[in-house]
Motif scaffolding. Structure first.
Motif, short mmCIF file in Angstrom:
data_model
loop_
_atom_site.label_atom_id
_atom_site.label_comp_id
_atom_site.label_asym_id
_atom_site.label_seq_id
_atom_site.Cartn_x
_atom_site.Cartn_y
_atom_site.Cartn_z
N ALA A 1 -20.50 -24.62 7.74
CA ALA A 1 -19.98 -25.00 9.06
C ALA A 1 -21.14 -25.46 9.94
O ALA A 1 -22.29 -25.05 9.76
N GLN B 1 -23.59 -33.50 16.28
CA GLN B 1 -23.85 -33.79 14.87
C GLN B 1 -23.35 -35.17 14.48
O GLN B 1 -22.55 -35.80 15.18
N GLN C 1 -21.14 -37.51 11.84
CA GLN C 1 -19.86 -37.34 11.17
C GLN C 1 -19.71 -38.41 10.09
O GLN C 1 -20.02 -39.58 10.32
N SER D 1 -16.73 -39.20 7.15
CA SER D 1 -15.56 -38.93 6.32
C SER D 1 -14.75 -40.22 6.21
O SER D 1 -15.15 -41.26 6.73
N TYR E 1 -21.35 -36.79 17.50
CA TYR E 1 -20.15 -36.13 18.01
C TYR E 1 -20.46 -34.68 18.33
O TYR E 1 -21.35 -34.07 17.72
N SER F 1 -17.47 -28.65 12.75
CA SER F 1 -17.04 -29.16 11.45
C SER F 1 -17.27 -28.07 10.41
O SER F 1 -18.17 -27.24 10.55
N SER G 1 -16.41 -26.90 5.95
CA SER G 1 -15.86 -27.22 4.63
C SER G 1 -15.91 -25.99 3.75
O SER G 1 -16.77 -25.12 3.91
N TYR H 1 -12.12 -29.91 3.89
CA TYR H 1 -12.97 -30.00 5.08
C TYR H 1 -12.14 -30.29 6.33
O TYR H 1 -10.98 -30.71 6.27
N GLY H 2 -12.77 -30.08 7.46
CA GLY H 2 -12.12 -30.37 8.73
C GLY H 2 -13.14 -30.45 9.86
O GLY H 2 -14.29 -30.02 9.70
N ALA H 3 -12.72 -31.01 10.99
CA ALA H 3 -13.60 -31.11 12.15
C ALA H 3 -12.75 -31.29 13.40
O ALA H 3 -11.65 -31.86 13.35
N TYR I 1 -13.67 -32.53 17.41
CA TYR I 1 -14.68 -32.99 18.36
C TYR I 1 -14.02 -33.27 19.70
O TYR I 1 -12.95 -33.89 19.76
N GLU J 1 -7.06 -37.68 3.71
CA GLU J 1 -7.52 -37.24 5.03
C GLU J 1 -6.49 -37.58 6.09
O GLU J 1 -5.86 -38.65 6.06
#
Length: 456
Positions: free
Chosen positions: A134, A139, A141, A143, A158, A162, A164, A174-176, A178, A225
């Protein structure tokens, strides 16, 4: 000046603080690197002649700038927690013509800013064995549907969370989320928003959220996604690929399916300026795009071909602009996952459009080590207006020539030249002679990059 550090101070920090301690830090698991990029852009766009404007004037600009990234990566203390940070600085070298926000932003006086510096990345990183990771803070990004862009002096970043997990060796989930973002040409982190500038229209996006999964085993890979820009736009993407070994060569076949749909009250006329509509009211969008792609590597050649088809307008921008301190709008990018896409001009994703693309690349390593060249051509036909019925039809052409040279006599120094050309044309319909997603113009751009990385 708010959140500003002069480039002179930044250079002093590099020379006076980090360099002496760099070798010792690296030995203890701490890593420092310095990335420098010089960039030059020349851009010219000429509208096609019309009956009202038989001799249109070209719009031109030239810009050059120097960018610096000072990156720090800590080890995981206790094999659990660490801290990474990146300081970005950009200084304009020269400019002429129409001021644009490609490299630095335009100030209140209508002129380009001279320089800026910002703490572009600063996050706490966490991990649990090889199972979970995490990041919390500012950071990069990367994907399927949202990527930090590396085409300008420094990338955009961003602010959020985030994470995974890898429940098995071949699978990552994974996910995020922002809630703020810093554009490629600015130093401030601001809220996401749409392109709408109409009075009384809500344009702020609360957050952009992503959830996805990637599976890769042997020659096969699959990624799915989902992205949601709250109350504005939702997207879904599914990509599968299969790599076939052919003696010392290979053939990779891939296919993708993507949707791009309105997701609430923020999706109004004017929120996405490439949509054909009038007024400021709520509108609908249901875009679908599919593609097939083949990539054949044979000796030092790479040959590729792709075809994409769109039903409804597929929207690239998860968000399109930010509100800068000047009160103006700073245009930025979206993420286009189609292999038929263009790096210059519009998205080539109009309603009803069919886009074919071919590409060829060659690695000159047997003759000139470090030299690579590539060419890409895309053509779109059958484009229609998105939200208004019309018999107007549009076509687009995009060409890209790319030369990259990693200098063998200076480690980590490379030079790149790109020539980009776009032209769009519309067969005028009886009711509506324009398609907003296709500018009727001949547009060309020259880009030169000089990149150097030094690892302490």
């Amino acid at each position: 000046m708010k959140n500003k550090i002069g480039l002179g101070i930044l250079s002093a920090l590099v020379a006076g603080q980090f360099v002496p301690n760099g070798s010792q830090a690296a030995e203890n698991g701490h890593e420092f690197d310095l990335k420098l990029r010089g960039i030059y852009w020349q851009d010219e766009s000429t509208p096609l002649p019309t009956a009202k404007t038989p001799n249109p004037k070209a719009s031109e600009f030239e810009q050059s700038a120097l960018g610096l990234q000072l990156n720090y990566r800590s080890p995981y203390f206790g094999n659990f927690i660490g801290v990474d940070a990146s300081l970005y600085g950009v200084s304009r070298i020269d400019s002429s013509g129409v001021p644009t926000t490609n490299l630095v932003e335009v100030g209140n006086d209508g002129q380009l800013r001279d320089s800026y510096a910002t703490l572009a990345q600063a996050y706490v990183k966490l991990k649990y064995d090889d199972f979970a990771q995490a990041r919390v803070g500012r950071q990069l990004q990367s994907s399927l549907l949202l990527k930090s862009s590396s085409t300008r002096v420094v990338p955009d970043t961003y602010s959020g969370i985030s994470a995974s997990i890898s429940p098995m060796a071949d699978l990552k989930v994974y996910g995020a989320v922002y809630d703020r973002w810093r554009a490629r040409s600015t130093d401030d982190f601001v809220k996401f928003r749409t392109e709408s500038t109409a009075a009384g229209v809500d344009h702020d996006i609360d957050y952009v959220g992503i959830v996805g999964a990637a599976y890769s085993a042997g020659p096969m890979s699959v990624t799915a996604e989902y992205l949601n820009s709250k109350n504005y736009l939702s997207k879904f993407g599914l990509v599968g690929a299969y790599k076939i070994p052919l003696d010392k060569n290979s053939l990779k076949l891939s296919a993708g399916l993507f949707t791009s749909r309105d997701a609430g009250k923020l999706f109004v006329c004017g929120a996405e300026k490439e949509l054909d509509c009038t007024g400021t009211g709520r509108i609908d969008n249901d875009g679908l795009g599919v593609y097939l792609d083949a990539d054949w590597k044979i000796s030092n050649f790479t040959l590729g071909a792709a075809i994409a088809k769109f039903d409804g307008f597929w929207i690239e921008d998860n968000f399109a602009v930010d509100s800068s301190r000047t009160g103006k709008l700073t245009q930025d990018h979206g993420t286009n996952p189609f292999p038929t896409s263009a790096a210059l001009g519009p998205d080539l994703t109009n309603d009803g459009e069919t886009v074919g693309s071919v590409r060829i690349a060659y690695d000159w390593k047997d003759y000139v080590p470090g030299l690579k060249t590539a060419f890409k051509y895309s053509r779109g036909t059958g484009a229609k207006r998105s939200n208004i019925d019309s018999d107007a039809r549009g076509s687009e052409n995009y060409r890209e020539f790319d030369v990259q040279y990693a200098l063998p006599f200076v480690k980590n120094l490379s030079v790149r030249y790109m020539y980009l050309n776009y032209d769009g044309n519309i067969e005028h319909g009886t009711n509506h002679p324009t398609i907003k997603g296709i500018p009727r113009s001949d547009w060309e751009q020259h880009r030169v990059y000089v990149d150097y990385t030094y690892k302490f």
